[in-house]
Design a protein around this motif. Structure first.
Motif, PDB file in Angstrom:
ATOM      1  N   ASP A 171      -3.735   9.206   6.466  1.00 21.57           N
ATOM      2  CA  ASP A 171      -4.153   8.192   5.502  1.00 21.57           C
ATOM      3  C   ASP A 171      -4.111   6.791   6.105  1.00 21.57           C
ATOM      4  OD1 ASP A 171      -4.492  10.110   3.482  1.00 21.57           O
ATOM      5  OD2 ASP A 171      -2.348  10.076   3.045  1.00 21.57           O
ATOM      6  N   TRP A 172      -5.225   6.067   5.960  1.00 21.08           N
ATOM      7  CA  TRP A 172      -5.384   4.717   6.474  1.00 21.08           C
ATOM      8  C   TRP A 172      -5.266   4.655   8.003  1.00 21.08           C
ATOM      9  CZ3 TRP A 172      -7.341   0.955   3.515  1.00 21.08           C
ATOM     10  CH2 TRP A 172      -7.230   1.086   2.125  1.00 21.08           C
ATOM     11  N   ARG A 227       0.809  -1.205   0.000  1.00 23.87           N
ATOM     12  CA  ARG A 227       0.000   0.000   0.000  1.00 23.87           C
ATOM     13  C   ARG A 227       0.847   1.263   0.000  1.00 23.87           C
ATOM     14  NH1 ARG A 227      -2.766  -1.030   4.269  1.00 23.87           N
ATOM     15  NH2 ARG A 227      -1.815   0.415   5.721  1.00 23.87           N
ATOM     16  N   HIS A 282      -4.623  -3.494   8.513  1.00 27.70           N
ATOM     17  CA  HIS A 282      -5.868  -3.611   7.748  1.00 27.70           C
ATOM     18  C   HIS A 282      -5.871  -4.954   7.028  1.00 27.70           C
ATOM     19  CE1 HIS A 282      -6.959   0.592   8.473  1.00 27.70           C
ATOM     20  NE2 HIS A 282      -5.690   0.877   8.280  1.00 27.70           N
ATOM     21  N   SER A 324     -10.275   6.449   5.798  1.00 30.98           N
ATOM     22  CA  SER A 324     -10.460   5.054   5.371  1.00 30.98           C
ATOM     23  C   SER A 324      -9.991   4.891   3.932  1.00 30.98           C
ATOM     24  CB  SER A 324     -11.927   4.643   5.492  1.00 30.98           C
ATOM     25  OG  SER A 324     -12.730   5.486   4.687  1.00 30.98           O
ATOM     26  N   ASP A 358      -0.331   3.675  10.363  1.00 30.69           N
ATOM     27  CA  ASP A 358      -0.626   2.421   9.672  1.00 30.69           C
ATOM     28  C   ASP A 358       0.568   1.842   8.936  1.00 30.69           C
ATOM     29  OD1 ASP A 358      -1.303   2.985   6.342  1.00 30.69           O
ATOM     30  OD2 ASP A 358      -0.887   4.647   7.686  1.00 30.69           O
ATOM     31  N   SER A 409      -7.447  -5.545   3.561  1.00 30.35           N
ATOM     32  CA  SER A 409      -6.793  -5.023   2.360  1.00 30.35           C
ATOM     33  C   SER A 409      -5.645  -5.915   1.898  1.00 30.35           C
ATOM     34  CB  SER A 409      -6.264  -3.602   2.624  1.00 30.35           C
ATOM     35  OG  SER A 409      -5.150  -3.626   3.507  1.00 30.35           O
TER      36      SER A 409
END
Length: 358
Positions: free
Chosen positions: A141-142, A3, A260, A146, A240, A263
């Motif tokens: 972010d993240w 990511r 997460h 979301s 994250d 993901s």
């Protein structure tokens, strides 16, 4: 693709698009007016100590600093100073706040030739606090958002469930600092998203070291170090990515990593995270949602990295099983066993085999 790599690639591509397509796209994506980006930079300060308050004007296809434009700084309707922008497009005044609290100042462009673009005034938050105040650092972010910054640009990004409630609880007894790896060009959009979604007011600090968002860990580490010189009571950091966690650890904070799992759709994604989590000590909390973040901070709950690694091992085996269950395309050889074996070689520590019993 991890990511973090996807986010960086998207950011580099976006910057290239902005440079190639001109002010129309900039106005749409960045909220600029007539190709002009005018923004202020939040800061922290001690009561009775001078602090510099800065605004910046950028324009043109590549958002270069615009020199020689008059900027006025206001506390409500009282003008506290003015300055023409330097070669980097920056202007500033020095103030000495005396009372603890949040002081919101306003910077305005005051030259007639830029007023025609109806460039809005920009707010600058001065967080005035004593040295012993407790601080919590949050990524965007993240972590609160979301998704990545591309969702914010498109106006589609929603808050991660329960993150608002925990953030509102945090500001009851400490100061929240929003520290993001996004370039400073996205500062205004970051602030707008937080305001739109009713997050508590707090300093928003973006990455001034690179227009492409590179060197995020180094940038965040240096920012936390700078904050800690004046505010040593940095308590928690929530993020994250491993870059967040390493920066928080370097600052002596209790780092909280939000995973997460949903993901992590490919086995390779899971294995990359598994290796990262295994490298962490159990002094790092590894959670999957903001209810668990709340439990770590307010209930001293334990979510050790070793426990998260065990869960990731299970998820890796599950993702490998899913590969084995895939039906090959017509006319193709079934690649599943070879793919699983390749993944197994990537992580010999992974217990068990998804091929057992088949």
């Amino acid at each position: 693709m991890p990511r973090s790599t996807v986010a960086l690639f998207t950011l580099v591509l976006l910057c290239a698009v902005l440079g190639a397509t001109g002010c129309g796209v900039q106005d749409q994506l960045l909220g600029t007016r007539g190709g002009l980006l005018f923004q202020g930079f939040d800061t922290l300060a001690h009561p009775g100590r001078p602090v510099r308050v800065t605004a910046e004007l950028r324009g043109g296809n590549y958002l270069s600093g615009m020199e020689g434009y008059l900027v006025g700084f206001y506390d409500l309707d009282h003008k506290i100073g003015e300055m023409r922008t330097d070669e980097d497009g920056r202007a500033w005044v020095e103030i000495t706040p005396f009372r603890p609290g949040q002081q919101v100042l306003t910077a305005r462009l005051e030259d007639p030739d830029v007023r025609k673009f109806a460039v809005e005034a920009t707010e600058i938050l001065v967080e005035v606090q004593p040295p012993d105040v407790e601080l919590v650092v949050l990524d965007l972010d993240w972590t609160l958002v979301s998704g990545g910054f591309e969702g914010v640009l498109g106006g589609q990004a929603e808050p991660i469930p329960y993150s608002l409630k925990v953030t509102e609880r945090l500001v009851q007894d400490c100061v929240v600092v929003y520290l993001t790896g996004r370039p400073t060009s996205f500062s205004q959009l970051s602030k707008h998203w937080l305001r739109k979604n009713n997050y508590p007011l707090g300093p928003v600090i973006a990455n001034s070291d690179s227009t492409l968002g590179l060197g995020v860990q180094q940038y965040k580490t240096s920012q936390i170090k700078a904050i800690k010189r004046d505010f040593p009571n940095l308590r928690y950091g929530v993020g994250d990515l491993m870059t967040d966690i390493r920066a928080y650890q370097a600052g002596g904070m209790h780092a909280i990593l939000i995973l997460h799992p949903d993901s992590m759709t490919e086995p390779g994604d899971v294995l990359r995270w598994l290796r990262d989590v295994r490298s962490l000590g159990d002094d790092v909390s590894v959670v999957e949602n903001w209810r668990q973040v709340e439990q770590v901070i307010y209930e001293q709950a334990k979510f050790p990295a070793s426990q998260a690694a065990s869960e990731l091992e299970k998820l890796a085996r599950q993702r490998m099983d899913e590969i084995l269950e895939q039906e090959p395309e017509q006319g193709e050889e079934p690649p599943a066993p070879q793919e699983v074996e390749r993944l197994r070689r990537q992580d010999p520590q992974l217990p068990g085999s998804p091929t057992e019993g088949r």
